[in-house]
Design a protein around this motif. Structure first.
Motif, PDB file in Angstrom:
ATOM      1  N   GLY A 177       0.711  -1.161   0.117  1.00 57.29           N
ATOM      2  CA  GLY A 177       0.093   0.068   0.047  1.00 57.29           C
ATOM      3  C   GLY A 177       0.821   1.273   0.028  1.00 57.29           C
ATOM      4  O   GLY A 177       0.046   2.425   0.066  1.00 57.29           O
ATOM      5  N   ARG A 178       2.273   1.187  -0.128  1.00 52.89           N
ATOM      6  CA  ARG A 178       2.812   2.207   0.096  1.00 52.89           C
ATOM      7  C   ARG A 178       3.804   2.340  -1.259  1.00 52.89           C
ATOM      8  O   ARG A 178       3.886   1.437  -2.203  1.00 52.89           O
ATOM      9  N   LYS A 179       4.166   3.627  -1.823  1.00 50.28           N
ATOM     10  CA  LYS A 179       4.802   3.772  -2.863  1.00 50.28           C
ATOM     11  C   LYS A 179       6.366   3.106  -2.787  1.00 50.28           C
ATOM     12  O   LYS A 179       6.971   3.154  -1.779  1.00 50.28           O
ATOM     13  N   PRO A 180       7.053   2.627  -3.711  1.00 52.58           N
ATOM     14  CA  PRO A 180       8.193   2.224  -3.822  1.00 52.58           C
ATOM     15  C   PRO A 180       9.468   3.190  -3.388  1.00 52.58           C
ATOM     16  O   PRO A 180       9.182   4.379  -3.797  1.00 52.58           O
ATOM     17  N   ARG A 181      10.329   2.808  -2.502  1.00 51.04           N
ATOM     18  CA  ARG A 181      11.479   4.101  -2.185  1.00 51.04           C
ATOM     19  C   ARG A 181      12.930   3.497  -2.693  1.00 51.04           C
ATOM     20  O   ARG A 181      12.914   2.383  -2.842  1.00 51.04           O
ATOM     21  N   SER A 182      13.821   4.308  -2.646  1.00 52.24           N
ATOM     22  CA  SER A 182      15.175   3.971  -3.201  1.00 52.24           C
ATOM     23  C   SER A 182      16.127   4.619  -2.397  1.00 52.24           C
ATOM     24  O   SER A 182      15.892   5.451  -2.040  1.00 52.24           O
ATOM     25  N   GLY A 183      17.244   4.084  -2.287  1.00 49.45           N
ATOM     26  CA  GLY A 183      18.493   4.596  -1.801  1.00 49.45           C
ATOM     27  C   GLY A 183      19.671   3.942  -2.220  1.00 49.45           C
ATOM     28  O   GLY A 183      19.625   2.725  -2.609  1.00 49.45           O
ATOM     29  N   GLY A 184      20.741   4.381  -2.108  1.00 53.55           N
ATOM     30  CA  GLY A 184      21.931   3.761  -2.596  1.00 53.55           C
ATOM     31  C   GLY A 184      23.226   4.416  -2.272  1.00 53.55           C
ATOM     32  O   GLY A 184      23.148   5.306  -1.454  1.00 53.55           O
ATOM     33  N   ALA A 185      24.527   3.722  -2.493  1.00 52.98           N
ATOM     34  CA  ALA A 185      25.748   4.008  -2.287  1.00 52.98           C
ATOM     35  C   ALA A 185      26.698   3.700  -3.108  1.00 52.98           C
ATOM     36  O   ALA A 185      26.400   2.720  -3.884  1.00 52.98           O
ATOM     37  N   VAL A 186      27.764   4.457  -3.144  1.00 50.70           N
ATOM     38  CA  VAL A 186      28.889   4.417  -4.067  1.00 50.70           C
ATOM     39  C   VAL A 186      30.218   4.138  -3.522  1.00 50.70           C
ATOM     40  O   VAL A 186      30.569   4.869  -2.590  1.00 50.70           O
ATOM     41  N   ARG A 187      31.050   3.454  -3.976  1.00 51.63           N
ATOM     42  CA  ARG A 187      32.529   3.421  -3.272  1.00 51.63           C
ATOM     43  C   ARG A 187      33.496   3.225  -4.347  1.00 51.63           C
ATOM     44  O   ARG A 187      33.195   2.519  -5.227  1.00 51.63           O
ATOM     45  N   LEU A 188      34.767   4.127  -4.284  1.00 55.00           N
ATOM     46  CA  LEU A 188      35.582   4.225  -5.186  1.00 55.00           C
ATOM     47  C   LEU A 188      37.023   3.574  -4.682  1.00 55.00           C
ATOM     48  O   LEU A 188      37.285   3.658  -3.337  1.00 55.00           O
ATOM     49  N   GLY A 189      37.747   2.875  -5.171  1.00 54.68           N
ATOM     50  CA  GLY A 189      39.112   2.586  -4.757  1.00 54.68           C
ATOM     51  C   GLY A 189      40.271   2.490  -5.972  1.00 54.68           C
ATOM     52  O   GLY A 189      39.616   2.492  -7.259  1.00 54.68           O
ATOM     53  N   LEU A 190      41.248   2.248  -5.467  1.00 55.44           N
ATOM     54  CA  LEU A 190      42.528   2.055  -6.624  1.00 55.44           C
ATOM     55  C   LEU A 190      42.438   0.615  -7.379  1.00 55.44           C
ATOM     56  O   LEU A 190      42.630   0.634  -8.351  1.00 55.44           O
ATOM     57  N   GLY A 191      41.971  -0.144  -6.498  1.00 52.92           N
ATOM     58  CA  GLY A 191      41.599  -1.468  -6.797  1.00 52.92           C
ATOM     59  C   GLY A 191      40.361  -2.235  -6.257  1.00 52.92           C
ATOM     60  O   GLY A 191      40.044  -1.644  -5.381  1.00 52.92           O
ATOM     61  N   SER A 192      39.973  -3.224  -6.848  1.00 52.71           N
ATOM     62  CA  SER A 192      38.471  -3.884  -6.553  1.00 52.71           C
ATOM     63  C   SER A 192      38.897  -4.565  -5.132  1.00 52.71           C
ATOM     64  O   SER A 192      37.888  -4.579  -4.221  1.00 52.71           O
ATOM     65  N   SER A 193      40.000  -5.211  -4.718  1.00 53.72           N
ATOM     66  CA  SER A 193      40.154  -5.627  -3.565  1.00 53.72           C
ATOM     67  C   SER A 193      40.119  -4.822  -2.148  1.00 53.72           C
ATOM     68  O   SER A 193      40.020  -5.241  -1.269  1.00 53.72           O
ATOM     69  N   GLU A 194      40.350  -3.652  -2.630  1.00 57.41           N
ATOM     70  CA  GLU A 194      40.365  -2.567  -1.430  1.00 57.41           C
ATOM     71  C   GLU A 194      39.090  -1.715  -1.221  1.00 57.41           C
ATOM     72  O   GLU A 194      39.075  -1.036  -0.559  1.00 57.41           O
ATOM     73  N   LEU A 195      37.896  -2.072  -2.143  1.00 54.75           N
ATOM     74  CA  LEU A 195      36.829  -1.134  -1.836  1.00 54.75           C
ATOM     75  C   LEU A 195      36.111  -1.857  -0.656  1.00 54.75           C
ATOM     76  O   LEU A 195      35.948  -2.812   0.011  1.00 54.75           O
ATOM     77  N   ASP A 196      35.308  -0.784  -0.118  1.00 55.99           N
ATOM     78  CA  ASP A 196      34.820  -0.796   1.069  1.00 55.99           C
ATOM     79  C   ASP A 196      33.364  -1.470   0.778  1.00 55.99           C
ATOM     80  O   ASP A 196      32.186  -0.756   0.833  1.00 55.99           O
TER      81      ASP A 196
END
Lengths: 456, 469
Positions: free
Chosen positions: A191-210
């Motif tokens: 009965g409620r509208k859909p909602r959304s939210g998100g986050a982004v992370r950057l790093g020098l390499g994929s193994s060090e991403l948070d």
């Protein structure tokens, strides 16, 4: 290391172009080149959705003809034929060069470059990326029953190489690795509208991403918008999150852009340096070398070294961002913010918003403890449509909360409108703690009396 | 291998498709592309930028069990293409040397060459001299017709693209596309009053388009609008009825509903219309169409980027949802039949379901009847850009607006942004006028920026949120 089939050999490229230029009677030229090797994954409810990889290369050649006019051509074809086509195309285009404003080589194209501590990170390859993202999605979906999909998600890593060289002997080159993760969840309750939210992370390499931090932030943001209510149209005290304030500032970066000033499409004028453009407790720098700037480059498109530049100090406009040509027009040095073109573009690297330690705002607002009422704006959208950079006005949809008597309630669809000049001169307070975001560095920024339109 | 894409590529393409099929792919697709672009900018009375660019590349996609692996490369050598294919196969756990019980590849069909009649298009386009003169004529008209103009700009872009698509289901097709766009924009400034107005005109498949351009009429339109908006007040925000003009007013349908009718959105679970084919989702006054062939319109195609000839797709008929816009992956993953809507910006993107020429069809009213039916509201004569988010919330800006008071247009207003929710706004489009017109634009989405047309007659929305001050 860059793989053998997709890499640039600077000295080879220089020799080939020099030989072609001599044959065509072209004495003065420069070149910017880039190549990259990327891969990325997307998932959908546990399944790999799309796996992508690319090997890209491109060069941009500028030549000066016998009348001194400049022409330019870009191509993705690095073969001898491709180089020749680009050179001849640039020579042809030079007939249409603007005699009123002829770009030259940057006087700093051979100056020493700053040291950048951005060690190349090994790439994991696409299948480990897929496993990581699949796990992240599952983790995120398990955190709250209302979150049923993560419609926008991606994990990528890349290795890129870029170089600049010119017929006077300048030769710049660099390699860098970069990885990014984004997770945008969608939640819905009956009965409620859909909602959304998100986050982004950057790093020098994929193994060090948070990865865990990204999941938690995406969950927190999404869930915090579930219990939404409409907001009444009116004038509100507003607190921008660092990300939101940097988005707004970025949309009006033509205020600091010497190219825009010369073209007459900036809010600033040639004589604006030294004028007061904001509250006296605001400092703003552009710092492409900031340690938090993952994509930092040591030089710009014209080979000029990157550096930290003060834009606003104590509320006063200090400098513009410059290319070689605009710097010459203003009788200053290029600042390392140029692209490469017949009409060279100029753009910011990495904004750092901070407080002037000598001046206090007189307020001690804190978004965590203030009881309100105020609107906490988390993210602004549709900046491409809702910002009139040449007029200073904006009217933008946002995600955020109305805080009243300490209660934080998500705002149903609403817009915030105002004028960037009024915002900068009407800042009520900058919080003490700065945050490094993927857009730059800023504290939470408080502004009084902004117009909010809601569906109520 | 020749620089142009022709039947000479058949052998290499068949060998790639065979290699992928025998490795166990359900389907292998190769997209070859060559482009020749020119951009020109005139500022005041001078050409200030000429930017030619060339590109060649390939995008290779492999499907296996509903998943796909996509690799793009600028290396069109046999070794380069094989390397890219092997990388795409490896993404799905397949190996080129390993023979499996793959779907049989029976060779490519006869080449369907949509480009045959278009071979001379590039040569027929205006030369740099001609294009420059046209733009300078445009900025001169702006100077003559405008007041308080601080900046006058004219821009021209010519995008020529040759593509070849080959797939292991036998698809073998080639096309040449030509898009040209011309724009005029001004910044008017008088003291603290400022207005910036721009208009773009675009076409496909018309080499002579720039020569036929009426630069004086375009300049007059821009100058009139800039003059009107220079001293306009900011709009008062709130909920109100709105009448949206024809042509670029169609961006409301594009953002509010069109994107939600792409199968990409079904795959993501981000459209509220996924299970509603056959149901009323809009006011019965609304019929909406997406088609690939609207003679010369910006979003027109002879074939899509998956080699399929585009069809005319009625999306909504009298308010009832009829179809979704679908591409190859969309058909595979959602079951909605392909509509010739697989589009991509370039070889660097995998095709996705994207709009082409999308418009709300004409109704029976006159535009005046729509305005007369509004007591207090907003008339949106020219729209800026917009976007739609993952929850179906859309927004777009109004570049030129007027108040409607007691059924009449009164003073100009600026700074309006319209926001809403697709499910709620579509039933509120209650009146459509009889003056359908289309306008050229660009649409950015999952497969990059593509040429599109938006359009509509004048329409009335009974109530919408107008953001402003």
């Amino acid at each position: 290391m860059m793989s053998n089939n997709n890499s640039l050999n600077a000295s080879d490229l220089r020799d080939r172009l020099q030989a072609l230029a001599s044959r065509e009677g072209i004495r003065r030229w420069d070149l910017g080149a880039a190549c990259s090797d990327d891969c990325s994954v997307q998932v959908d409810r546990g399944e790999a959705k799309q796996l992508k990889a690319s090997q890209r290369s491109s060069i941009t050649v500028r030549v000066w003809n016998n009348d001194g006019l400049v022409g330019i051509t870009s191509t993705t074809d690095l073969s001898d034929g491709g180089l020749e086509q680009a050179l001849v195309g640039a020579h042809t285009a030079s007939r249409f060069g603007n005699p009123e404003e002829i770009p030259q080589f940057s006087p700093l194209a051979t100056a020493p470059l700053p040291e950048l501590d951005r060690p190349l990170q090994p790439r994991q390859g696409i299948l480990p990326l897929l496993d990581t993202l699949r796990d992240a999605e599952a983790d995120l979906l398990g955190r709250h029953p209302a979150i049923q999909t993560v419609p926008y998600n991606g994990l990528s890593e890349s290795l890129s190489q870029s170089l600049y060289l010119n017929s006077d002997g300048a030769l710049r080159q660099m390699e860098r690795t970069q990885a990014s993760l984004y997770l945008y969840a969608r939640a819905e309750e009956a009965g409620r509208k859909p909602r959304s939210g998100g986050a982004v992370r950057l790093g020098l390499g994929s193994s060090e991403l948070d990865v865990q931090g990204c999941i938690s932030e995406a969950v927190d943001r999404t869930v915090s918008h579930l219990d939404y209510r409409p907001i009444e149209t009116g004038s509100y005290r507003v607190c921008f999150t660092p990300e939101a304030f940097l988005s707004l500032l970025g949309a009006f970066s033509s205020m600091f852009n010497a190219r825009s000033v010369l073209d007459g499409v900036s809010l600033s004028q040639r004589d604006s340096i030294g004028s007061d453009v904001s509250v006296p407790f605001l400092n703003l720098h552009d710092d492409g070398l900031h340690p938090g700037h993952i994509s930092a480059a040591a030089f710009d498109g014209e080979g000029t070294p990157t550096r930290r530049l003060s834009l606003i100090e104590g509320g006063t406009l200090q400098n513009f961002l410059h290319s070689e040509a605009t710097a010459r027009a203003f009788s200053v040095e290029p600042t390392g913010h140029a692209g490469l073109g017949a009409k060279v573009s100029v753009g910011p690297d990495w904004f750092v918003v901070g407080s002037n330690p000598q001046v206090s705002s007189g307020n001690s607002l804190n978004h965590r403890t203030e009881s309100g009422p105020f609107v906490l704006i988390e993210d602004l959208s549709a900046l491409h449509a809702g910002v009139k950079a040449t007029q200073g006005s904006f009217s933008l949809p946002f995600d955020g909360w109305l805080v009243n008597n300490g209660e934080r309630v998500s705002v149903e669809a609403a817009t915030v409108a105002g004028d960037i000049r009024s915002v900068l001169s009407g800042i009520a307070h900058l919080e003490a703690e700065s945050e490094v975001t993927h857009r730059g560095v800023s504290p939470h920024v408080w502004v009084d009396e902004l117009s909010i339109t809601g569906e109520a | 291998m020749t620089n142009a894409f022709s039947n000479q590529w058949r052998g290499l393409l068949e060998s790639l498709l065979h290699r992928g099929s025998t490795a166990g792919a359900d389907l292998v697709e190769v997209f070859l592309e060559g482009t020749d672009h020119i951009g020109l900018l005139a500022e005041q009375d001078r050409i200030t930028s000429v930017t030619p660019s060339f590109a060649r590349g390939a995008g290779l996609r492999v499907f296996r069990d509903g998943r796909d692996g996509f690799v793009s490369t600028n290396d069109l050598s046999e070794a380069g293409l094989q390397r890219a294919l092997d990388q795409a196969l490896a993404m799905l756990g397949l190996e080129a040397q390993q023979l499996t019980s793959a779907a049989a590849f029976e060779g490519l069909k006869q080449l369907t060459d949509h480009g045959l009649t278009k071979a001379d298009w590039l040569g027929r386009c205006p030369s740099l001299d001609q294009a420059s003169q046209c733009l300078l004529q445009g900025t001169a008209h702006l100077d003559r017709l405008g007041q308080h103009l601080q900046v006058r700009r004219g821009s021209y872009a010519r995008d020529w693209q040759e593509v070849m698509v080959a797939a292991s289901d036998g698809t073998f097709a080639r096309d040449i596309r030509l898009h040209q766009s011309t724009g005029l924009s001004v910044l008017a400034a008088d003291g603290d009053h400022r207005s910036s107005i721009g208009r773009r005109y675009g076409s496909s498949d018309r080499p002579d388009d720039l020569r036929d351009w009426d630069s004086e009429a375009s300049a007059a339109e821009v100058c009139t609008s800039a003059g009107t908006m220079l001293r306009a007040d900011y709009v008062d925000a709130g909920q109100m009825p709105a009448v949206l003009a024809n042509r670029f007013g169609g961006v409301i349908f594009h953002e509010a509903c069109g994107h939600l009718l792409e199968t990409t959105q079904i795959e993501r679970g981000t459209t509220p219309f996924a299970d509603r084919v056959g149901e009323l989702i809009a006011h019965p006054a609304v019929t909406a169409i997406d088609e690939g062939l609207s003679g010369g319109s910006f979003g027109s195609l002879s074939m899509d980027d998956e080699g399929m000839e585009p069809e005319r797709t009625v999306l909504i008929k009298d308010g009832v949802l009829q179809r979704f816009i679908s591409d190859r992956a969309g058909e595979l993953r959602t079951g909605h039949k392909r509509t010739g809507s697989g589009r991509r910006q370039s070889h660097a993107f995998a095709a996705a379901s994207r709009m082409r020429n999308t418009f709300i069809d004409a109704g029976s009213h006159t535009p005046e009847q729509l305005i007369e039916s509004v007591d207090q509201g907003l008339y949106c004569k020219a729209m800026g850009g917009g976007s739609v988010g993952p929850t179906g919330q859309f927004n777009f800006s109004v570049e030129e607006g007027y108040l409607i008071e007691n059924g009449k247009l009164t003073k100009p207003v600026k700074g309006a942004t319209l926001i809403g929710d697709a499910k709620e706004v579509m039933p509120r489009i209650s009146m459509c006028a009889n003056d359908l017109e289309l306008a050229a634009g660009f649409c950015g989405s999952v497969s990059g920026s593509v040429f599109v047309t938006v359009g509509q007659p004048h329409i009335k929305v009974d109530s919408i949120t107008v953001g402003g001050r």
